[in-house]
Design an enzyme around this catalytic site. Structure first.
Site, PDB file in Angstrom:
ATOM      1  N   CYS A   2       0.845  -1.179   0.000  1.00 19.49           N
ATOM      2  CA  CYS A   2       0.000   0.000   0.000  1.00 19.49           C
ATOM      3  C   CYS A   2       0.885   1.235   0.000  1.00 19.49           C
ATOM      4  O   CYS A   2       2.070   1.177  -0.263  1.00 19.49           O
ATOM      5  CB  CYS A   2      -0.893   0.016   1.237  1.00 19.49           C
ATOM      6  N   ILE A  50      -3.943  -7.639  -0.617  1.00 19.12           N
ATOM      7  CA  ILE A  50      -3.162  -8.861  -0.843  1.00 19.12           C
ATOM      8  C   ILE A  50      -3.547  -9.947   0.154  1.00 19.12           C
ATOM      9  O   ILE A  50      -3.804 -11.089  -0.210  1.00 19.12           O
ATOM     10  CB  ILE A  50      -1.644  -8.580  -0.740  1.00 19.12           C
ATOM     11  N   ASN A  73       2.532  -0.039   5.213  1.00 21.88           N
ATOM     12  CA  ASN A  73       2.855  -0.452   3.851  1.00 21.88           C
ATOM     13  C   ASN A  73       3.814  -1.626   3.928  1.00 21.88           C
ATOM     14  O   ASN A  73       4.878  -1.519   4.539  1.00 21.88           O
ATOM     15  CB  ASN A  73       3.510   0.713   3.092  1.00 21.88           C
ATOM     16  N   GLU A  75       4.402  -6.192   4.065  1.00 21.40           N
ATOM     17  CA  GLU A  75       3.875  -7.499   4.452  1.00 21.40           C
ATOM     18  C   GLU A  75       4.666  -8.024   5.651  1.00 21.40           C
ATOM     19  O   GLU A  75       5.903  -7.916   5.682  1.00 21.40           O
ATOM     20  CB  GLU A  75       4.001  -8.515   3.306  1.00 21.40           C
ATOM     21  N   VAL A 281      11.566  -9.131 -19.921  1.00 20.98           N
ATOM     22  CA  VAL A 281      11.615  -8.136 -20.992  1.00 20.98           C
ATOM     23  C   VAL A 281      13.015  -8.107 -21.583  1.00 20.98           C
ATOM     24  O   VAL A 281      13.982  -8.555 -20.957  1.00 20.98           O
ATOM     25  CB  VAL A 281      11.234  -6.726 -20.500  1.00 20.98           C
TER      26      VAL A 281
END
Length: 622
Positions: A2, A50, A73, A75, A281
């Site tokens: 977050c 999440i 913010n 985990e 990528v």
């Protein structure tokens, strides 16, 4: 994952102000929002759901008695264990989120809560009764936390751009940060590019009460090599702790994917994690800049689906301003743009990805770590080498001269990290302005002081863990993933993994030719590579020995093409550039590169990225 913002101080229309600040970081959490406004304090939160994706997990989150208010913010991977411990103490939980353990953990243990946490985090807790704000940033600096004192107002939050929406914020360029950046390629000071705006350092916490800020370090890496275990023992320890970390980092109520390059770090994580999707990528068809073919083969071998994207030069250059906006401060690492695109690719499929950041710093993976002890010349007496270096330093620069100068200096004098763009003399000559910027060694000295007596490899790792990794690697990981509302998790950067890594002897981090393949003069991350080889399918075990590319970008090539030469030239000759730099010296750098006389690409890019960023925040692109 977050984002949060907040302020303490009397502010007109505080609800409107905190809403504007929250809107500035909406990309960090598009799923929900919440705010707390009361008597001189405001907290705002944007949520990316999440764990416990229901509304009960929305923030701000309150203690049962309403006294403690949290915005968070990150985990907490061991929240279930902490939750059980707190329940045994009598605390009752109302949600299934990991966030709530911070509230009751703080109520039970105060600052000591931080010692129990396993995860990535930045958070603040407001105690309404004591009118005290407590905040903390995780051990490695995976999640950001900034603060600013503007008169009697304290601002704090996940991104600096939110501060611009507070009426007390005074936007001023910190020119000392600019001069330092020219050497390091990232913002290396505690004070940011915005004057009076600071970053809370990794492993630090603070208490703010009655206008006073008390900042403390609560955790640090403690390298203590243990020579007793055999190499095979270390390999097994790495294998076990990394598997455990990956399992912890997969905890989520949404799908988890994995980034994948051709290097051992991301390949190891992807293979162990057993996620369904990997993301890669590249640029063009040249294998020096494109790892897609390799990644697809690896994904097939481990039974996963690979999603890939070839980034065109036009896409890359067209997104530079947007990327510098999301970065908050200028960053001259060209791979940040590639990371932006792979995050965008992943965000189309998943909300969470695993990535390989941190393995090089904790296990000894950078090639530069092989330099100490790599030459017989170093066996000469130190005084003799220093004398030769002093004499050589008066000669014109050249490969042999540079070798003598470098080998005559202690590691504390010669190594400031993985990037060294402009020397102090070069940056002073380039800059038109004069600043009070510290010398590079003034910034590195406090870190070296904490590892006095350790071997040179360990000293270099310790410095990179605290400066390069936090200022470059993790900055771009957070900002580029959050630009796409994507949670990026880094299983190598785990307290339990670090507890193993910090005890591995240097000889098993960087290993010499005598005990490795005859075609390789050294092997970096030696013990970790052996663990990866053991835990990776036989068909793909070659990854463990493959040289890491790390989102290689053809900047050097592009800057010799007319189209991109002109784009940079326009910036270098702009009025903004003329405020800070001697334009003719910028053009000398650019033209020498364009005409193939010298590879100045990284120096050019460092200045160019600052000018792009300056245009976004202070100039015509504001």
């Amino acid at each position: 994952m977050c984002g949060f913002v907040g302020f303490i101080g009397e502010t007109p229309r505080p609800e409107r102000v905190i809403t504007d600040m929250m809107d500035a970081i909406r990309h960090r959490g598009p799923d929900a929002e919440g705010k707390f406004v009361e008597d001189g304090i405001a907290l705002g939160h944007r949520r990316l759901s999440i764990i416990d994706v229901t509304e009960q997990g929305n923030q701000p989150l309150y203690s049962a008695d309403g006294n403690l208010v949290l915005v968070f913010n990150g985990e907490i991977y061991n929240f279930r264990e902490i939750r059980a411990e707190l329940q045994a103490l009598g605390y009752r939980f109302r949600t299934e989120t990991d966030s709530e353990v911070l509230i009751y953990g703080y109520a039970a243990w105060g600052e000591k809560l931080l010692d129990r946490l396993r995860g990535m985090f930045a958070f603040v807790l407001w105690d309404r009764t004591r009118r005290t704000l407590f905040g903390a940033r995780d051990f490695f600096g995976i999640k950001p936390l900034y603060y600013a004192r503007m008169g009697r107002t304290l601002l704090f939050g996940s991104e600096i751009k939110a501060f611009l929406h507070h009426p007390d914020f005074k936007k001023e360029l910190n020119t000392a940060a600019l001069e330092t950046y020219l050497t390091f390629q990232y913002s290396a000071m505690e004070e940011t590019f915005f004057k009076n705006v600071y970053r809370l350092l990794p492993g630090h916490c603070f208490t703010y009460k009655d206008g006073k800020m008390d900042i403390r370090r609560y955790w640090d890496v403690q390298f203590c090599p243990d020579e007793k275990p055999a190499l095979e023992d270390w390999v097994q320890q790495i294998s076990g702790v990394f598997r455990d970390s990956v399992e912890a980092h997969k905890i989520a109520d949404v799908e988890v994917g994995s980034f994948l390059s051709s290097g051992v770090d991301s390949s190891y994580a992807a293979a162990v994690a057993e996620v369904d999707k990997t993301f890669t990528v590249g640029f063009g068809e040249d294998e020096r800049y494109n790892e897609i073919g390799w990644a697809k083969n690896f994904s097939e071998a481990i039974g996963r689906k690979n999603y890939s994207k070839v980034i065109t030069p036009e896409e890359y250059w067209d997104h530079l301003a947007k990327i510098q906006y999301h970065m908050d401060e200028p960053l001259a690492d060209p791979s940040a743009i590639a990371l932006y695109f792979v995050c965008g690719l992943a965000a189309e499929q998943v909300k969470v990805v695993l990535s390989g950041e941190g393995a090089d710093e904790i296990f000894g993976g950078y090639n530069i770590y092989s330099e100490p002890g790599s030459s017989a010349y170093e066996k000469l007496p130190r005084a003799m080498r220093r004398g030769i270096a002093a004499a050589a330093g008066k000669l014109p620069a050249g490969r042999g001269v540079n070798f003598l100068v470098r080998k005559g200096r202690d590691v504390e004098e010669r190594f400031i990290g993985n990037a060294y763009m402009f020397t102090p003399a070069e940056r002073r000559a380039l800059l038109k302005i004069r600043t009070d910027a510290p010398e590079p060694q003034q910034l590195t000295a406090p870190h070296y002081a904490r590892v006095q007596g350790q071997d040179d490899v360990t000293k270099m790792q310790y410095l990179d863990l605290h400066m390069w990794m936090a200022g470059d690697i993790l900055l771009k990981a957070d900002k580029m993933s959050m630009a796409h509302s994507l949670e990026l998790r880094v299983p190598f950067l785990d307290k339990k993994v670090m507890a193993v890594a910090e005890r591995i002897p240097a000889k098993y981090r960087v290993t010499r030719k005598a005990v490795t393949d005859a075609h390789t003069p050294y092997v970096t991350k030696y013990a970790m590579r052996l663990a990866a080889k053991q835990d990776t399918p036989e068909r793909t075990a070659q990854t463990a020995a493959k040289k890491k590319l790390g989102f290689p970008v053809p900047i050097r090539v592009w800057l010799r093409e007319e189209t991109y030469y002109r784009i940079v030239r326009e910036r270098f000759e702009s009025e903004a550039a003329g405020q800070f730099f001697h334009t003719e010296k910028l053009m000398t750098l650019l033209d020498a590169h364009y005409h193939g006389k010298r590879d100045n690409s990284r120096k050019i890019w460092t200045v160019f990225m600052f000018l792009v960023w300056y245009g976004v925040y202070f100039g015509e692109e504001t």
